[in-house]
Design an enzyme around this catalytic site. Structure first.
Site, mmCIF file in Angstrom:
data_model
loop_
_atom_site.group_PDB
_atom_site.id
_atom_site.type_symbol
_atom_site.label_atom_id
_atom_site.label_comp_id
_atom_site.label_asym_id
_atom_site.label_seq_id
_atom_site.Cartn_x
_atom_site.Cartn_y
_atom_site.Cartn_z
ATOM 1 N N THR A 1 0.816 -1.213 0.000
ATOM 2 C CA THR A 1 0.000 0.000 0.000
ATOM 3 C C THR A 1 0.852 1.266 0.000
ATOM 4 O O THR A 1 0.574 2.214 -0.750
ATOM 5 C CB THR A 1 -0.934 0.004 1.232
ATOM 6 O OG1 THR A 1 -1.596 -1.255 1.331
ATOM 7 C CG2 THR A 1 -1.942 1.119 1.138
ATOM 8 N N HIS B 1 -8.851 0.095 2.729
ATOM 9 C CA HIS B 1 -8.740 -1.363 2.843
ATOM 10 C C HIS B 1 -10.123 -2.007 2.796
ATOM 11 O O HIS B 1 -10.271 -3.197 3.093
ATOM 12 C CB HIS B 1 -8.059 -1.732 4.164
ATOM 13 C CG HIS B 1 -6.599 -1.384 4.233
ATOM 14 N ND1 HIS B 1 -5.733 -1.591 3.189
ATOM 15 C CD2 HIS B 1 -5.854 -0.854 5.250
ATOM 16 C CE1 HIS B 1 -4.518 -1.204 3.548
ATOM 17 N NE2 HIS B 1 -4.559 -0.750 4.777
ATOM 18 N N ARG C 1 -1.318 -9.043 -3.267
ATOM 19 C CA ARG C 1 -0.033 -9.683 -2.953
ATOM 20 C C ARG C 1 -0.294 -11.110 -2.478
ATOM 21 O O ARG C 1 -1.364 -11.403 -1.935
ATOM 22 C CB ARG C 1 0.685 -8.869 -1.860
ATOM 23 C CG ARG C 1 2.111 -9.304 -1.567
ATOM 24 C CD ARG C 1 2.681 -8.472 -0.422
ATOM 25 N NE ARG C 1 4.095 -8.773 -0.161
ATOM 26 C CZ ARG C 1 4.776 -8.323 0.889
ATOM 27 N NH1 ARG C 1 4.177 -7.531 1.786
ATOM 28 N NH2 ARG C 1 6.044 -8.643 1.059
#
Length: 636
Positions: A384, A446, A468
């Protein structure tokens, strides 16, 4: 089967309690006539849900016929173009094409042979969620619920019933509603059962409002198609597909068809009885002020008792205190304890601590998207900070050259320059002053896509999602939480504990796999608005990925910029080596309340191999494969 006419006041049969009043029987919170209840029992015993099933739910006279027609036309538009002269909706009633479970199929047969129907099967019901849900048996099939103002429902139901029953006054039906003892009633409890489920589990339950369908039908049909997994393509939108479906399913068109004027539908009612143009607010032409007051008081009392006041169905009631709204809603949601004994609450498919959830509710209530906005989304510890730095540098490179000595990234943390929505801006204020920010505004989140999307309100703003490998995410998150954030709280918190959390799916901002999958799917069907990026690909080929990011954001690098090394300069500016060694990222506190240095850790791709056992890795791989298998998204 049992003879319900001779049922005593309370009986128990397979742990099912049934109570009786006159000719209505109360089962799992709702009232039914005997033949309908028998059909429901048949349904609960024999129905086998498919993952692709679609259930259209409503209270009677809430727009069910219209919803059936729209859903049928949307789902089957590739087979039956809406302007097709032989379209089934032109020759058959919507209730014959989308049949009721408890008023049709299971009335006529205990096992109506539904296995022969091709997928996706579309059914309809007036059952409350708890009764329907028992038979879905954890299937991820889709449920669409349409809600309408109780006063308009009551008036429409009175018109419908008075054609069938003589001496049936508006006063009679109001008394029924107030008492709650009416066919498929009580109204407010059914609505709340679906409303709460749509908040907690927005993937399989879509809550629609009749009033919003009337006000903005195009947007609502697009929303319906998105939810059902058959989104309209840009080509379809441009060709007028949405408008053609709306015209096909319009009251004016359907009510004037011969098939809807004569004969009997499969649920035993004359087709014309399902068509009445009452309109929004038609109750004002029929109810006295006292009748309306009684109904409003009944609904208000129920909503207050349920502690669920946020964004209640249209015209239920108005609220003044959002803080109280949030507190009441949060207290009504499913909750679990984290390893420290703190409460986590489930909302729209993810788990949150109360402060974060309240910020999300403020965001959903007040945020106004601009078409030029850019939202950087990710699961925590997925790259991020790097994405924030890169996006800021790319978007603002004309204002701040990457080799500028006074570049903002050299004097401020990326999290201060691109601020989190639910972890920063809306934590500190219900209404942060975002209108003064120049365009394009960059924000970060998020949140899962469904929670974010509700507040974008059909804006074409850009969403970039960074993904990821889950194993590297987990290890990085463990380091962050156990070594940086209040070490004393995590002294007994092991990697095994975090692996168990991820497997269970109950942890702050989780579950990981659900969030990743939703953004992945959205990027496939809506690639103009959602860009799916992979951390591993950014590490492997950063130049290509930065150019891809710039192209998506509408600020592509010119050939001159490429030749002059602007891409490489941006990558150097935003590199781990550069940012982590800046004084601004070593000391102090970022605006989201965490020491800046905590966001910088060189873990690398595959770092999980240095921390996880083979058994831990196997468990995580199995979990991901189970969730993502068949989606096209894979992790090495």
């Amino acid at each position: 089967s049992r003879n319900l006419q001779t049922t005593p006041k309370y009986i128990n049969d397979d742990d099912r309690k049934i109570s009786r009043e006159k000719n209505l029987y109360n089962y799992q919170g709702s009232w039914y006539y005997p033949n309908t209840l028998q059909a429901i029992l048949n349904f609960q015993t024999h129905f086998q849900a498919r993952d692709s099933d679609i259930i259209l739910a409503s209270l009677p006279k809430s727009g069910t016929t219209w919803l059936k027609a729209l859903a049928f036309a949307v789902v089957h538009r590739n087979k039956y173009a809406p302007n097709l002269e032989s379209h089934p909706l032109l020759s058959d009633n919507p209730h014959n094409l989308v049949r009721f479970l408890e008023l049709d199929l299971y009335v006529k047969n205990q096992c109506p042979g539904l296995e022969e129907l091709p997928s996706p099967r579309i059914f309809a019901t007036h059952m409350p969620f708890q009764t329907l849900h028992e038979s879905l048996r954890d299937s991820p099939c889709k449920v669409v619920y349409v809600c309408r103002d109780i006063k308009d429902v009551l008036v429409s139901r009175w018109h419908f019933r008075s054609k069938l029953v003589s001496n049936y006054s508006l006063e009679d039906i109001i008394d029924e509603y107030i008492k709650g003892v009416c066919f498929f009633g009580p109204f407010q409890e059914q609505v709340l059962s679906y409303w709460k489920e749509s908040l907690v589990n927005s993937n399989p339950v879509l809550f629609m409002r009749y009033e919003e369908m009337i006000e903005n039908p195009d947007a609502q049909v697009i929303r319906l198609a998105d939810f059902l997994g058959c989104s309209f393509s840009e080509e379809e939108k441009q060709s007028g597909m949405v408008e053609k479906i709306l015209e096909l399913c319009s009251f004016g068109n359907l009510s004037n068809l011969e098939t809807n004027k004569t004969g009997t539908s499969v649920c035993g009612v004359a087709p014309h009885a399902f068509f009445r143009k009452g309109g929004v607010g038609d109750w004002k032409n029929h109810l006295t002020d006292d009748m309306a007051r009684k109904l409003d008081e009944m609904v208000k009392k129920k909503l207050e008792a349920s502690k669920n006041l946020l964004q209640t169905p249209a015209n239920f009631m108005k609220v003044d205190s959002l803080s109280q709204e949030c507190e009441n809603l949060i207290s009504s949601l499913p909750s679990e304890k984290d390893f420290m004994g703190k409460n986590l609450y489930s909302y729209q498919g993810s788990w949150y601590y109360p402060s974060t959830l309240q910020a999300i509710l403020y965001f959903q209530k007040h945020f106004r998207a601009r078409d030029s906005d850019i939202i950087l989304a990710s699961f925590p510890k997925s790259g991020t900070t790097w994405l924030k730095a890169l996006a800021f540098a790319v978007v603002h490179r004309n204002k701040y050259a990457p080799n500028l000595v006074s570049h903002p990234l050299l004097s401020d943390n990326p999290h201060n320059l691109v601020r989190f929505i639910e972890l920063d801006l809306y934590v500190k204020s219900q209404r942060p002053d975002l209108e003064e920010l120049p365009s394009p505004r960059l924000f970060a989140t998020h949140m899962p896509f469904q929670t974010l999307h509700d507040s974008l309100r059909d804006s074409p703003c850009k969403v970039v999602y960074m993904c990821r490998n889950i194993k590297d995410v987990l290890v990085s998150r463990w380091h962050f939480r156990s070594n940086v954030v209040r070490k004393e709280l995590y002294s007994n918190y092991s990697l095994e504990d975090m692996v168990d959390e991820f497997i269970k799916g109950v942890y702050s901002l989780g579950p990981f796999d659900d969030q990743v999958l939703r953004y992945w799917k959205e990027s496939l069907v809506n690639s103009n608005q959602v860009l799916f990026m992979r951390y591993e690909e950014m590490i492997e080929n950063p130049e290509a990925q930065v150019m891809r990011l710039a192209d998506f954001l509408g600020c592509s690098f010119t050939e001159e910029e490429k030749q002059s090394g602007t891409v490489e300069k941006i990558l150097e500016l935003c590199s781990f080596g550069n940012l982590s060694n800046l004084e601004t990222n070593k000391t102090g506190t970022s605006v989201c309340g965490v020491a800046p240095h905590a966001f910088f850790r060189r873990g690398g791709v595959g770092d999980w191999k240095n921390h996880l056992t083979h058994e831990m890795a196997r468990k995580l791989d199995e979990m991901v494969e189970k969730k993502l298998g068949g989606s096209g998204l894979k992790f090495e």
